[in-house]
Design a protein around this motif. Structure first.
Motif, short mmCIF file in Angstrom:
data_model
loop_
_atom_site.label_atom_id
_atom_site.label_comp_id
_atom_site.label_asym_id
_atom_site.label_seq_id
_atom_site.Cartn_x
_atom_site.Cartn_y
_atom_site.Cartn_z
N THR A 158 -1.99 -8.40 -7.09
CA THR A 158 -1.38 -7.48 -6.11
C THR A 158 -1.47 -5.86 -6.73
O THR A 158 -2.22 -5.91 -7.63
CB THR A 158 0.09 -7.80 -5.74
N SER B 73 -6.03 -4.52 -6.20
CA SER B 73 -6.26 -6.10 -5.92
C SER B 73 -7.34 -6.09 -4.92
O SER B 73 -7.72 -7.35 -4.35
CB SER B 73 -5.01 -6.78 -5.80
N GLN B 74 -7.19 -5.08 -3.91
CA GLN B 74 -8.15 -4.86 -2.92
C GLN B 74 -9.61 -4.82 -3.14
O GLN B 74 -10.45 -4.62 -2.22
CB GLN B 74 -7.62 -3.64 -1.95
N LYS C 282 -11.06 -11.74 -6.56
CA LYS C 282 -10.32 -12.97 -6.51
C LYS C 282 -11.44 -13.73 -7.09
O LYS C 282 -11.21 -14.70 -8.17
CB LYS C 282 -10.18 -13.25 -5.00
N ILE D 87 -4.30 -13.42 -3.34
CA ILE D 87 -4.20 -11.79 -3.00
C ILE D 87 -2.31 -11.99 -2.82
O ILE D 87 -2.10 -12.80 -1.58
CB ILE D 87 -4.65 -11.11 -2.31
N PRO E 257 -0.92 -4.78 -0.43
CA PRO E 257 -0.67 -5.17 -1.74
C PRO E 257 -0.19 -3.73 -2.36
O PRO E 257 0.36 -3.68 -3.41
CB PRO E 257 -1.88 -5.80 -2.07
#
Length: 445
Positions: A330, A334-335, A340, A353, A371
């Motif tokens: 998060t 994390s974007q 991932k 996520i 997030p």
């Protein structure tokens, strides 16, 4: 709307400061009433290094939240992070005078207070004392000792420690911005409240919150917090690397990272190129997306590997301590595209996520469910929880007082019945610590 009806969380981050106002609706979900954010200018890697700038940024975020909601912000719950945070495991015990009496809340408080007296390194202070498991007269693995009989009560604790100066500086900024400090919470704990489910905490999960200046880690197993760590790298160092590697300015580097960046270099072909306008009439710069993702990949791998070392330190490789639910990512970092997959590749653990939308009311703004706002939503949840506790305690006091009056003025009874002690508000160890901190800040002026 009365002050008691809503709560405020304030996330003082390295890249942004977020003030979020909300309340709990009748379904137990959180309704966002207003949100304000500003660029964080006085914080470096989670630590305040310019008080004046930070106060300005806090005031800006608070004013925006007040304007959006039409409400006045008084008391706030603030998150604390930064490279000065460390955690340790500690065991302690108390011997009770009368083993024939049941263990009460005051015995648990006494044990927690004893841990608060631990001697820390110079300049350090205990932020949280989190009981993990209790033992009563040698009987282990007890979650809730209250109501049991026993002479010796012992427990394992997860103790979170931080620098006094850093905590004091946060408090000073809040006070100078014209706000009251309601509580201080460790940011990874706040984020975990917002994005993790109880099932994940039971199964075993590692929450990785990638912020602008730091990457925070919180590990849960059997529903209990087992390990916390703050790694002094975040999305900011990735931007810095792009800036240096491509010889461009920070603003352009940040845009490149968010719009075209990927954590997986094999994703881009060699002929994919982005043209960046030159400064003051200079020639535009051409940047290969493959090179860009190579720069990002190198730094992200370093951050993930450091986090993975902490997960191994906790003991994830032991069968009993295995984190079945894997990893939850998060925070703004994390974007990043394909992060991932990279985390799964490096750690071999299932990854998802984490979005804070599970606890939000259905009509909440989509932006808040990102997030990016996990910590702010977690702090707001913490503020609401504190308010509920306070409300319950006040109701209990009133109830006890009413019962007393009934006893004292019982029908046909001319004698005054012996008066029991009025139920006093039982403060948690952390509330007491917050009060001590407030007192400390008042005296520091």
């Amino acid at each position: 709307m009365e002050q008691t009806k809503y709560s405020v969380g304030l996330d003082i981050g390295t890249t942004k400061i977020v003030a979020i106002i909300g309340k709990q609706n009748e379904y137990g979900k959180i309704e966002i009433l207003g949100i304000g954010k500003s660029k964080s200018l006085g914080v470096h890697r989670g630590v305040v290094n310019n008080i004046t700038q930070t106060i300005k940024s806090i005031q800006q975020a608070v004013e925006e939240a007040e304007a959006n909601s039409g409400l006045k912000i008084g008391s706030v719950v603030v998150g604390i992070a930064g490279q000065h945070i460390r955690s340790l495991q500690h065991s302690d015990y108390i011997t009770r005078k009368d083993s024939e009496e049941v263990i009460g809340e005051e015995d648990v408080d006494l044990l927690c207070n004893q841990v608060h007296k631990l001697i820390m390194l110079p300049g350090e202070e205990i932020i949280h004392v989190l009981p993990q498991e209790y033992k009563v007269d040698g009987q282990a693995e007890i979650r809730e000792p209250v109501g049991m009989y026993g002479g010796r009560l012992e427990a394992n604790f997860h103790v979170v420690v931080g620098q006094v100066v850093s905590i004091k500086n946060v408090g000073r900024c809040i006070k100078s911005a014209g706000l009251d400090l309601g509580n201080i919470t460790l940011e990874p704990l706040a984020s975990s409240d917002a994005v993790l489910s109880q099932e994940e905490k039971e199964a075993g999960v590692a929450l990785i919150d990638i912020g602008g200046g730091t990457t925070d880690l919180a590990i849960f197993k059997d529903g209990i917090i087992r390990h916390t760590a703050v790694i002094p790298f975040g999305g900011g160092v990735i931007t810095e690397d792009i800036k240096e590697g491509c010889s461009i300015i920070e603003k352009q580097a940040e845009l490149l990272k968010t719009r075209f960046g990927s954590a997986w270099p094999g994703e881009n072909r060699d002929n994919e190129i982005v043209s960046i306008p030159g400064l003051r009439g200079r020639e535009p710069k051409e940047i290969s997306l493959k090179n860009l993702s190579k720069i990002i990949h190198a730094r992200v791998v370093e951050i993930i590997e450091q986090v993975y070392v902490e997960i191994k330190n906790y003991g994830h490789e032991e069968q009993k301590k295995k984190l079945i639910a894997g990893i939850v990512l998060t925070g703004g970092g994390s974007q990043l595209k394909h992060l991932k997959q990279l985390v799964e590749y490096i750690t071999g653990m299932d990854t998802r996520i984490g979005y804070p939308n599970e606890h939000l009311a259905g009509d909440s703004d989509e932006e808040v469910a990102s997030p990016l706002y996990a910590t702010a939503v977690g702090l707001l949840m913490n503020a609401i929880k504190n308010q509920e506790k306070l409300k319950l305690t006040q109701e209990e006091i009133l109830e006890e007082q009413e019962q007393e009056e009934e006893l004292m003025y019982a029908e046909n009874d001319t004698k005054v019945v012996a008066r029991p002690d009025i139920h006093k508000e039982r403060k948690s160890v952390f509330d007491k610590w917050s009060e001590k901190l407030k007192e400390f800040l008042d005296n520091a002026e």
